[in-house]
Design an enzyme around this catalytic site. Structure first.
Site, PDB file in Angstrom:
ATOM      1  N   THR A   1     -39.155  44.108 -64.616  1.00 34.09           N
ATOM      2  CA  THR A   1     -40.476  44.335 -64.008  1.00 34.09           C
ATOM      3  C   THR A   1     -40.485  45.648 -63.227  1.00 34.09           C
ATOM      4  O   THR A   1     -41.478  46.385 -63.236  1.00 34.09           O
ATOM      5  CB  THR A   1     -40.881  43.151 -63.110  1.00 34.09           C
ATOM      6  OG1 THR A   1     -40.858  41.961 -63.892  1.00 34.09           O
ATOM      7  CG2 THR A   1     -42.280  43.335 -62.542  1.00 34.09           C
ATOM      8  N   GLY A   2     -39.370  45.958 -62.576  1.00 35.37           N
ATOM      9  CA  GLY A   2     -39.268  47.236 -61.863  1.00 35.37           C
ATOM     10  C   GLY A   2     -39.497  48.407 -62.810  1.00 35.37           C
ATOM     11  O   GLY A   2     -40.221  49.364 -62.497  1.00 35.37           O
TER      12      GLY A   2
ATOM     13  N   GLU B   1     -37.403  46.229 -54.951  1.00 37.02           N
ATOM     14  CA  GLU B   1     -36.337  45.311 -54.502  1.00 37.02           C
ATOM     15  C   GLU B   1     -36.071  44.375 -55.663  1.00 37.02           C
ATOM     16  O   GLU B   1     -36.833  43.423 -55.891  1.00 37.02           O
ATOM     17  CB  GLU B   1     -36.801  44.534 -53.264  1.00 37.02           C
ATOM     18  CG  GLU B   1     -37.052  45.404 -52.051  1.00 37.02           C
ATOM     19  CD  GLU B   1     -35.772  45.983 -51.470  1.00 37.02           C
ATOM     20  OE1 GLU B   1     -34.687  45.445 -51.712  1.00 37.02           O
ATOM     21  OE2 GLU B   1     -35.868  47.010 -50.773  1.00 37.02           O
TER      22      GLU B   1
ATOM     23  N   CYS C   1     -31.981  36.785 -54.728  1.00 37.82           N
ATOM     24  CA  CYS C   1     -31.484  38.070 -55.215  1.00 37.82           C
ATOM     25  C   CYS C   1     -30.119  38.385 -54.644  1.00 37.82           C
ATOM     26  O   CYS C   1     -29.278  38.978 -55.291  1.00 37.82           O
ATOM     27  CB  CYS C   1     -32.455  39.168 -54.828  1.00 37.82           C
ATOM     28  SG  CYS C   1     -32.753  39.230 -53.044  1.00 37.82           S
TER      29      CYS C   1
ATOM     30  N   GLY D   1     -38.891  41.690 -57.332  1.00 43.86           N
ATOM     31  CA  GLY D   1     -38.886  41.049 -58.636  1.00 43.86           C
ATOM     32  C   GLY D   1     -37.686  41.485 -59.451  1.00 43.86           C
ATOM     33  O   GLY D   1     -36.688  41.986 -58.920  1.00 43.86           O
ATOM     34  N   SER D   2     -37.810  41.325 -60.754  1.00 39.29           N
ATOM     35  CA  SER D   2     -36.658  41.543 -61.635  1.00 39.29           C
ATOM     36  C   SER D   2     -36.530  43.022 -62.037  1.00 39.29           C
ATOM     37  O   SER D   2     -37.482  43.803 -61.912  1.00 39.29           O
ATOM     38  CB  SER D   2     -36.826  40.690 -62.895  1.00 39.29           C
ATOM     39  OG  SER D   2     -37.964  41.124 -63.597  1.00 39.29           O
ATOM     40  N   VAL D   3     -35.374  43.361 -62.578  1.00 37.69           N
ATOM     41  CA  VAL D   3     -35.149  44.740 -63.038  1.00 37.69           C
ATOM     42  C   VAL D   3     -36.146  45.130 -64.140  1.00 37.69           C
ATOM     43  O   VAL D   3     -36.763  46.210 -64.061  1.00 37.69           O
ATOM     44  CB  VAL D   3     -33.682  44.923 -63.499  1.00 37.69           C
ATOM     45  CG1 VAL D   3     -33.480  46.287 -64.135  1.00 37.69           C
ATOM     46  CG2 VAL D   3     -32.724  44.713 -62.326  1.00 37.69           C
TER      47      VAL D   3
ATOM     48  N   GLU E   1     -35.770  47.670 -46.974  1.00 36.78           N
ATOM     49  CA  GLU E   1     -36.757  46.820 -46.299  1.00 36.78           C
ATOM     50  C   GLU E   1     -36.170  46.182 -45.042  1.00 36.78           C
ATOM     51  O   GLU E   1     -34.983  46.285 -44.778  1.00 36.78           O
ATOM     52  CB  GLU E   1     -37.244  45.738 -47.268  1.00 36.78           C
ATOM     53  CG  GLU E   1     -37.850  46.365 -48.515  1.00 36.78           C
ATOM     54  CD  GLU E   1     -38.907  45.513 -49.181  1.00 36.78           C
ATOM     55  OE1 GLU E   1     -38.779  44.291 -49.174  1.00 36.78           O
ATOM     56  OE2 GLU E   1     -39.859  46.107 -49.728  1.00 36.78           O
TER      57      GLU E   1
ATOM     58  N   ASN F   1     -39.526  33.112 -55.230  1.00 41.16           N
ATOM     59  CA  ASN F   1     -38.496  32.308 -54.580  1.00 41.16           C
ATOM     60  C   ASN F   1     -38.687  32.100 -53.083  1.00 41.16           C
ATOM     61  O   ASN F   1     -38.147  31.132 -52.533  1.00 41.16           O
ATOM     62  CB  ASN F   1     -37.091  32.868 -54.885  1.00 41.16           C
ATOM     63  CG  ASN F   1     -36.945  34.327 -54.531  1.00 41.16           C
ATOM     64  OD1 ASN F   1     -37.909  35.091 -54.587  1.00 41.16           O
ATOM     65  ND2 ASN F   1     -35.753  34.737 -54.169  1.00 41.16           N
TER      66      ASN F   1
HETATM   67  P1  NAD Z   1     -40.707  38.978 -61.821  1.00 42.90           P
HETATM   68  O1  NAD Z   1     -40.249  40.376 -61.908  1.00 42.90           O
HETATM   69  O2  NAD Z   1     -40.927  38.213 -63.057  1.00 42.90           O
HETATM   70  O3  NAD Z   1     -42.095  38.889 -61.006  1.00 42.90           O
HETATM   71  C1  NAD Z   1     -42.245  39.465 -59.717  1.00 42.90           C
HETATM   72  C2  NAD Z   1     -43.706  39.843 -59.494  1.00 42.90           C
HETATM   73  O4  NAD Z   1     -44.064  40.881 -60.410  1.00 42.90           O
HETATM   74  C3  NAD Z   1     -44.669  38.686 -59.740  1.00 42.90           C
HETATM   75  O5  NAD Z   1     -45.717  38.769 -58.814  1.00 42.90           O
HETATM   76  C4  NAD Z   1     -45.160  38.965 -61.169  1.00 42.90           C
HETATM   77  O6  NAD Z   1     -46.428  38.432 -61.448  1.00 42.90           O
HETATM   78  C5  NAD Z   1     -45.188  40.482 -61.193  1.00 42.90           C
HETATM   79  N1  NAD Z   1     -45.013  41.051 -62.531  1.00 42.90           N
HETATM   80  C6  NAD Z   1     -44.317  40.532 -63.567  1.00 42.90           C
HETATM   81  N2  NAD Z   1     -44.366  41.364 -64.628  1.00 42.90           N
HETATM   82  C7  NAD Z   1     -45.097  42.435 -64.250  1.00 42.90           C
HETATM   83  C8  NAD Z   1     -45.488  43.652 -64.884  1.00 42.90           C
HETATM   84  N3  NAD Z   1     -45.143  43.924 -66.152  1.00 42.90           N
HETATM   85  N4  NAD Z   1     -46.225  44.552 -64.189  1.00 42.90           N
HETATM   86  C9  NAD Z   1     -46.563  44.311 -62.903  1.00 42.90           C
HETATM   87  N5  NAD Z   1     -46.233  43.157 -62.247  1.00 42.90           N
HETATM   88  C10 NAD Z   1     -45.505  42.234 -62.914  1.00 42.90           C
HETATM   89  O7  NAD Z   1     -39.638  38.248 -60.870  1.00 42.90           O
HETATM   90  P2  NAD Z   1     -39.532  36.711 -60.497  1.00 42.90           P
HETATM   91  O8  NAD Z   1     -39.064  35.951 -61.694  1.00 42.90           O
HETATM   92  O9  NAD Z   1     -40.761  36.266 -59.787  1.00 42.90           O
HETATM   93  O10 NAD Z   1     -38.359  36.777 -59.409  1.00 42.90           O
HETATM   94  C11 NAD Z   1     -37.005  36.796 -59.745  1.00 42.90           C
HETATM   95  C12 NAD Z   1     -36.434  38.201 -59.687  1.00 42.90           C
HETATM   96  O11 NAD Z   1     -36.744  38.803 -58.432  1.00 42.90           O
HETATM   97  C13 NAD Z   1     -34.910  38.182 -59.749  1.00 42.90           C
HETATM   98  O12 NAD Z   1     -34.465  39.207 -60.591  1.00 42.90           O
HETATM   99  C14 NAD Z   1     -34.495  38.432 -58.324  1.00 42.90           C
HETATM  100  O13 NAD Z   1     -33.209  38.980 -58.175  1.00 42.90           O
HETATM  101  C15 NAD Z   1     -35.570  39.350 -57.839  1.00 42.90           C
HETATM  102  N6  NAD Z   1     -35.679  39.331 -56.380  1.00 42.90           N
HETATM  103  C16 NAD Z   1     -35.292  40.445 -55.684  1.00 42.90           C
HETATM  104  C17 NAD Z   1     -35.315  40.428 -54.294  1.00 42.90           C
HETATM  105  C18 NAD Z   1     -34.840  41.616 -53.476  1.00 42.90           C
HETATM  106  O14 NAD Z   1     -35.156  41.695 -52.305  1.00 42.90           O
HETATM  107  N7  NAD Z   1     -34.092  42.538 -54.055  1.00 42.90           N
HETATM  108  C19 NAD Z   1     -35.756  39.289 -53.617  1.00 42.90           C
HETATM  109  C20 NAD Z   1     -36.161  38.190 -54.369  1.00 42.90           C
HETATM  110  C21 NAD Z   1     -36.126  38.218 -55.753  1.00 42.90           C
END
Ligand code: NAD
Length: 493
Positions: free
Chosen positions: A240-241, A258, A294, A236-238, A470, A162
């Site tokens: 993925t975390g 994050e 986010c 990224g997303s929960v 952060e 994003n």
């Molecule tokens: P995502 O989790 O799909 O991807 C984020 C990153 O992780 C990408 O580079 C992706 O290639 C990588 N990834 C995906 N699956 C993986 C795995 N199994 N192992 C290792 N790496 C992997 O997230 P997205 O769709 O790109 O972004 C949207 C999400 O990010 C939303 O949930 C949003 O709330 C969150 N977000 C959080 C913050 C914050 O600061 N808290 C900021 C922006 C976005």
């Protein structure tokens, strides 16, 4: 490949080196070819080959050469390099913003702001580089015990789609300031500005210290398992975390996460209603990322006495938003960044209706272009706390309104989810502000404000919204570890 985009928007687009940037050298990625599409018109922007295991190993080998020298160069030299990188970002702001507008669908004005923010955070971490410092412990018999902070080694930063350039630029800064080598992996959906960033700033850093690898979840997973990488940080997303924690378990990765949110904006009976309406609209970050933020305050909990005024005000504001070509300076809101996001947002709007909620504004695609992923800002009312639209992150331009009368019940709704990233409270009463900020479970709470981040103010989540903070000193320190040294004198002191 980029010529097609150039024709489409009638503007000069810089040539981008579509290869992996590994510690000072460029390599064609060994993985599969991945098309990169423009979400605003469906046109092909570029084809980038994903990095494979050999590319990752090259990053590791390069970092093993470069990182120690980078650490030994000291905080002054590292700060100077980061300041030079920030200056170059500012000098290339227009082209970087144009790349992100085309690649992510976010409006170019917001993406220029992102470049400025990325540069500001680089300068910030340059400024605090010498704060990765230690302490001395009182000792007996002339002994000295002191603690230093040392870099972790090689750090990976996996980021979301994003804010492509902002995340690539800002997230490399803290690990580098602390003396680490860093590899940035942009989202596979929006990799172009990170590659251009590498071209613009790469030569500032010693060989091996800064790399950009592109690819998807498989590459992210390989990074998590790589024993030579000391820490993996995710934006990224929960889900993925969780995958990162599991994938990094065998090598005991340090992590900073994050993650997502479903952030509440609470309007109390004594609030300045017009300001609260404006704050609720601003909190959605429509003009920045079409609500794909986010921190978006996508759950408005308004006191029953103000409900109709607030709904009316937000609906009017949403209806007035002009969607348009993301590369046009006049555009107020762009489009969703991917087909998946577009479909997900439309599905959630349909789900809200089927759950019994009312679509009070928007609720449909907008035909800015035949193939573009444009959805109007959507206001959903008559939302009940147990509906999925009230509980799940949409990550798009969809705002749900819930009504409340009892403060305790309202707090139960606010805190009743697994996530807790941000919250916003609107009141003129100091006691109410203090009580609610004290009780709300979120990492960042605004009172009579929304959306804005402030330099040095920790940003991060409670509960499943992640761990670590952060944009602050804690981010720098997260990329260090403490070493305790005791020295015993051998003679008389
Ligand atoms: P995502 O989790 O799909 O991807 C984020 C990153 O992780 C990408 O580079 C992706 O290639 C990588 N990834 C995906 N699956 C993986 C795995 N199994 N192992 C290792 N790496 C992997 O997230 P997205 O769709 O790109 O972004 C949207 C999400 O990010 C939303 O949930 C949003 O709330 C969150 N977000 C959080 C913050 C914050 O600061 N808290 C900021 C922006 C976005």
């Amino acid at each position: 490949m980029l010529e097609s985009a150039q024709e489409a928007v009638g503007r000069a687009l810089p040539k981008i080196r579509l290869e992996q940037y590994i510690g000072g050298e460029w390599y064609k990625g060994g993985g599969a070819d991945r098309p990169v599409m423009s979400p605003s018109d469906g046109k092909l922007l570029a084809v980038v080959s994903d990095a494979d295991a050999d590319d990752l190993q090259r990053v590791v080998d390069a970092a093993a050469e470069g990182q120690r020298a980078w650490h030994l160069a000291g905080p002054g030299a590292r700060a100077a390099a980061l300041r030079e990188a920030a200056a170059r970002l500012r000098a290339h702001a227009d082209e970087l913003a144009l790349i992100d507008a085309l690649d992510s669908g976010n409006p170019i004005t917001g993406m220029k702001f992102d470049v400025a923010l990325g540069a500001m955070l680089m300068d910030y971490f340059a400024g605090v580089a010498a704060e990765a410092k230690g302490e001395t412990i009182p000792q007996r018999d002339g002994k000295i015990t002191y603690v230093t902070r040392e870099p972790l080694g090689l750090v990976a930063r996996l980021v979301a789609f994003n804010h492509p350039l902002l995340f690539a630029a800002a997230k490399m800064a803290a690990p580098l300031a602390a003396g680490n080598a860093v590899v940035v992996k942009p989202s596979e959906e929006t990799p172009l500005s990170a590659l251009r960033l590498a071209e613009i700033v790469g030569d500032i850093f010693p060989e091996g210290v800064f790399s950009v690898l592109t690819g998807g979840p498989e590459l992210g997973a390989a990074i998590c398992k790589c024993p030579a990488i000391s820490a993996v940080s995710l934006i990224g997303s929960v889900p993925t975390g969780k995958a990162i924690l599991k994938g990094g378990a065998d090598t005991l990765k340090r992590t900073q996460l994050e993650l997502g949110g479903k952030n509440a904006l609470v309007i109390c009976p004594d609030a300045d209603v017009d300001a609260a309406i404006a704050g609720a609209v601003k909190g959605m970050n429509l003009g920045w990322t079409a609500g794909q933020s986010c921190g978006s305050t996508s759950r408005v909990l308004v006191h029953e006495s103000l409900h109709d005024r607030v709904v009316d005000g937000i609906a009017r504001a949403f209806d007035a938003v002009q969607l348009g070509d993301p590369t046009d300076d006049a555009t107020e809101m762009g489009c969703l960044s991917t087909r998946g996001q577009y479909q997900k947002v439309l599905d959630y709007i349909e789900l809200a209706s089927s759950e019994g909620a009312t679509i009070a504004a928007g609720g449909k695609p907008e035909g800015v272009s035949a193939e573009g992923f444009f959805v109007r800002p959507t206001l959903v009312t008559n939302v009940k706390p147990d509906m999925r639209i009230a509980r799940e992150e949409v990550f798009g331009p969809v705002l749900s309104v819930l009504s409340w009368t009892d403060e305790v019940e309202m707090l139960d709704i606010v805190n009743g989810l697994d996530v807790g990233l941000t919250a916003s409270v609107w009141t003129r009463d100091l006691d109410t502000a203090m009580r609610l900020t004290n009780r709300i479970q979120a990492g960042y709470v605004w009172v009579n404000d929304s959306s804005d981040h402030y330099l040095g103010a920790p940003f991060g989540g409670f509960k499943s919204s992640g761990h670590g903070r952060e944009e602050c000193l804690e981010e720098l320190l997260a990329y260090t570890e403490q070493k305790t040294v005791t020295i015993v004198p051998t003679g008389t002191i």
